[in-house]
Write a protein that holds these residues in place. Structure first.
Motif, PDB file in Angstrom:
ATOM      1  N   SER B 201       7.486 -11.681  42.517  1.00 53.78           N
ATOM      2  CA  SER B 201       6.967 -10.324  42.690  1.00 53.78           C
ATOM      3  C   SER B 201       8.069  -9.347  43.117  1.00 53.78           C
ATOM      4  N   TYR B 208      13.516 -13.135  35.454  1.00 54.04           N
ATOM      5  CA  TYR B 208      13.376 -13.169  33.996  1.00 54.04           C
ATOM      6  C   TYR B 208      14.734 -13.319  33.318  1.00 54.04           C
ATOM      7  N   ASP B 269       1.691 -21.312  35.639  1.00 52.08           N
ATOM      8  CA  ASP B 269       1.129 -20.049  35.145  1.00 52.08           C
ATOM      9  C   ASP B 269       2.248 -19.083  34.749  1.00 52.08           C
ATOM     10  N   PHE B 270       3.379 -19.165  35.472  1.00 50.40           N
ATOM     11  CA  PHE B 270       4.524 -18.323  35.138  1.00 50.40           C
ATOM     12  C   PHE B 270       5.108 -18.750  33.790  1.00 50.40           C
ATOM     13  N   THR B 271       5.309 -20.084  33.602  1.00 50.68           N
ATOM     14  CA  THR B 271       5.845 -20.592  32.343  1.00 50.68           C
ATOM     15  C   THR B 271       4.946 -20.193  31.183  1.00 50.68           C
ATOM     16  N   LEU B 272       3.620 -20.318  31.393  1.00 48.38           N
ATOM     17  CA  LEU B 272       2.699 -20.022  30.303  1.00 48.38           C
ATOM     18  C   LEU B 272       2.737 -18.544  29.935  1.00 48.38           C
ATOM     19  N   ALA B 273       3.063 -17.682  30.914  1.00 49.92           N
ATOM     20  CA  ALA B 273       3.090 -16.251  30.634  1.00 49.92           C
ATOM     21  C   ALA B 273       4.439 -15.792  30.095  1.00 49.92           C
ATOM     22  N   LEU B 274       5.433 -16.688  30.084  1.00 43.29           N
ATOM     23  CA  LEU B 274       6.774 -16.274  29.664  1.00 43.29           C
ATOM     24  C   LEU B 274       6.802 -15.892  28.190  1.00 43.29           C
ATOM     25  N   PRO B 275       7.519 -14.811  27.857  1.00 43.05           N
ATOM     26  CA  PRO B 275       7.656 -14.453  26.434  1.00 43.05           C
ATOM     27  C   PRO B 275       8.519 -15.455  25.680  1.00 43.05           C
ATOM     28  N   ARG B 277       7.904 -18.535  25.175  1.00 44.25           N
ATOM     29  CA  ARG B 277       7.157 -19.518  24.391  1.00 44.25           C
ATOM     30  C   ARG B 277       6.992 -19.107  22.932  1.00 44.25           C
TER      31      ARG B 277
END
Lengths: 106, 489
Positions: B201, B208, B269-275, B277
């Motif tokens: 945060s 990133y 949840d952070f990995t899944l939200a990463l662009p 992927r």
């Protein structure tokens, strides 16, 4: 002030990258990589800096840098040895020149 | 051996072996070839023992000073793959290595190989970002030396190309690690993970940027498609055992690093939200199709195998890009499967090159009748690559396909099918020509040593056994993979 430190190390990192891209000599490319990796270790060292103190605020960064710099030295030594052998074999360390000679062989 | 010693022993054994090889070194060649083989046999037995222990305990952690080693089901699978492939490489090279590289440097070759093995084990068991980076550097340098060992200028140029690109990538990875260290104050995976919840945060941009650097750097080292330019050169011009090291171990260990970063450092949840992927999905699709198309155009067998590796790396990254349980199981299974199958193909092609002195695909007509053993092994490998059901290749494609459906990406199933078809297009003509067409004046240049024959047969047997007992391996992996998605480290 500490921001200045990060800006300087980032600029050094980019200078290293620029050396790799702009020079055709393999020796200079290796040195450019050395500048890049060196700038990262400088950055890590900066993380341990605290205002007004003459020794690091905590020793974690120094430990990483001591290990890392030795490994960096060893990798660069092997890379330079390879470049030297290559230079002996092709009589040049210029990538374009080596590429031309290799195309001629095929 | 007690549990507490087995993890450090896996690293120390090859290191001590390497020192002994360097000391005993020069002079007679024969004992030098057998000694490293003995070391790798013991290493494999230790790895098998560790598998049993980990299956009982679930997770083994060993603290040595400030340095911790740990193994879970995923790490154990990789340790088994790395030590098993190394065992077959060492078996293959007994009495054969002198034919490919100059006899004076044979002991050094073995020494460097054993250091590489120790570093592979260390990367797999380490739980610290910076230590993993250091050991990956050792792996890169050793691999470059193994490529250069062949000694001709082609091999030297390939080794220099690889090492320079790898060093550049390392600088990016290092900056990424430094960024995470700066924002979290830790390099240990679990501690970075804890601190990252708060750091994301307040330091979103540095986190990133560090992730991007880590992914790009690792993609270069793992030869993901548009960044694979070093792979065909290094793979094509190195000695046969070095080629197996590159495609079976070197590329894999970098993917393992990325897997650890994405699953153990970043909260899920952070990995899944990463662009990252979607980018990985696009690149891996490009790798699967592009690598196969490039392989189709090659006239040299080792180059063709190299581009095939580039395509197979795409499969593994596909699982990382999908990032769901089934796809990740498929990815991990494919690391095992591809290491075994590509090992078979490279060793078989390498023996045929040694036996006949031929390396052009067009010259392979009739070699299967003359030298059935390597060509039968090559055929089993080729069928597994295409994904014929009882063989191991089918299983990883099956799980990746299921994972693609789970992830709502049915297009990727079509990509997988396309790639099977392409694999058939470039592997099967070689097999058909080798067995069903008659070759002209195939000469025999040398006798294949028994070790080389045994190593190929072992890999072929492994390929079939893995295919038949795939469900056991998957059952072993599944709990560990599910745990990654539960949020617990």
């Amino acid at each position: 002030m500490s921001n200045l430190f990060y800006i300087i190390t980032t600029v050094l990192f980019l200078i290293g990258f620029w050396i790799i891209l702009s020079h055709a000599s393999l020796v200079r490319k290796v040195l450019g990589i050395g500048v890049m990796q060196g700038s990262v270790y400088l950055f890590i060292l900066g993380l341990g800096y605290a205002r007004g103190q003459t020794f690091p605020a905590f020793f974690g960064p120094a430990r990483l840098v001591l290990t890392g710099v030795i490994v960096m030295l060893f990798v660069i030594a092997v890379a330079l040895a390879l470049v030297k052998e290559l230079g002996r074999s092709y009589r040049t360390v210029d990538v374009h020149e080596i590429g031309r000679l290799r195309r001629m062989e095929q | 051996m007690t549990t507490s010693l087995i993890l450090p022993a896996l690293i120390m054994l090859p290191l001590v072996g390497a020192v002994l090889v360097f000391l005993l070194g020069s002079g007679e060649n024969k004992p030098v070839g057998l000694f490293p083989l003995g070391i790798t046999v013991v290493e494999f037995i230790l790895a098998a023992r560790l598998t049993v222990l980990t299956a009982q305990a679930g997770r083994i952690v060993q603290q040595i000073g400030s340095f911790a080693l740990e193994s879970d089901a995923i790490a154990v699978l990789l340790i088994l793959v790395f030590s098993g492939i190394f065992l077959t490489i060492m078996l293959f090279t007994v009495n054969l290595l002198q034919a490919e590289i100059s006899p004076q440097i044979v002991p050094h070759y073995y020494g460097v190989s054993l250091i590489l093995l120790a570093a592979l084990m260390a990367v797999t068991m380490s739980n610290d970002l910076f230590n993993m980076y250091i050991f990956l550097e050792v792996v890169s340098v050793c691999a470059a030396v193994l490529v250069a060992a062949k000694g001709d200028r082609e091999a030297l140029a390939a080794a220099a190309r690889y090492l320079l690109l790898s060093m550049l990538a390392s600088a990016l990875v290092l900056m990424g690690i430094a960024g995470l260290y700066g924002t979290t104050g830790h390099t240990e995976l679990a501690k970075v993970r804890q601190a990252l919840h708060g750091a994301i945060s307040s330091y979103a941009l540095p986190v990133y940027a560090s992730t991007a650097l880590l992914v790009v750097g690792t993609a270069v080292k793992a030869a993901l498609f548009p960044l694979h330019s070093w792979l065909p050169y290094a793979h094509g011009s190195a000695a046969t055992p070095s080629s197996v090291v590159i495609s079976g171990l070197l590329v894999k260990v970098n993917i393992v690093f990325l897997l650890k970063v994405l699953t153990q450092v970043f909260p899920m949840d952070f990995t899944l939200a990463l662009p990252v992927r979607p980018i990985l999905l696009v690149l891996s699709t490009a790798a699967i199709l592009g690598g196969s198309l490039m392989a189709l155009r090659q006239t040299d067998i080792k180059r063709m195998l190299a581009y095939s590796t580039a395509a197979q790396v795409g499969y593994i990254f596909l699982g990382l890009g999908l990032m769901n349980e089934t796809a990740l199981v498929g990815s991990l299974f494919h690391i095992l499967n591809h290491a075994v199958v590509k090992g078979m193909l490279v060793l078989a092609a390498g023996s045929i090159m040694k036996l006949t002195g031929r390396r052009k695909i067009a010259d392979f007509a009739g070699v299967g009748r003359r030298f059935p053993l390597p060509m039968v092994v090559f055929t089993i490998g080729a069928l597994s690559m295409v994904g014929i059901p009882p063989l191991s290749g089918f299983v990883s494609k099956w799980y990746l396909g299921l994972g693609a459906l789970d992830g709502g990406q049915p297009v990727l199933v079509a990509v997988l099918l396309m790639s099977s078809l392409l694999n058939a297009f470039y592997y099967l003509p070689i097999v058909i020509a080798a067995f069903f067409r008659s070759g002209t004046n195939i000469e025999q240049h040398m006798e294949l040593p028994a070790g080389a024959k045994v190593s190929m047969l072992v890999l072929a047997a492994a390929c079939i056994v893995i295919g038949l007992f795939a469900s056991r391996a998957v059952e072993f992996l599944e709990p560990a993979v599910y745990q990654l998605f539960q949020g617990g480290a």
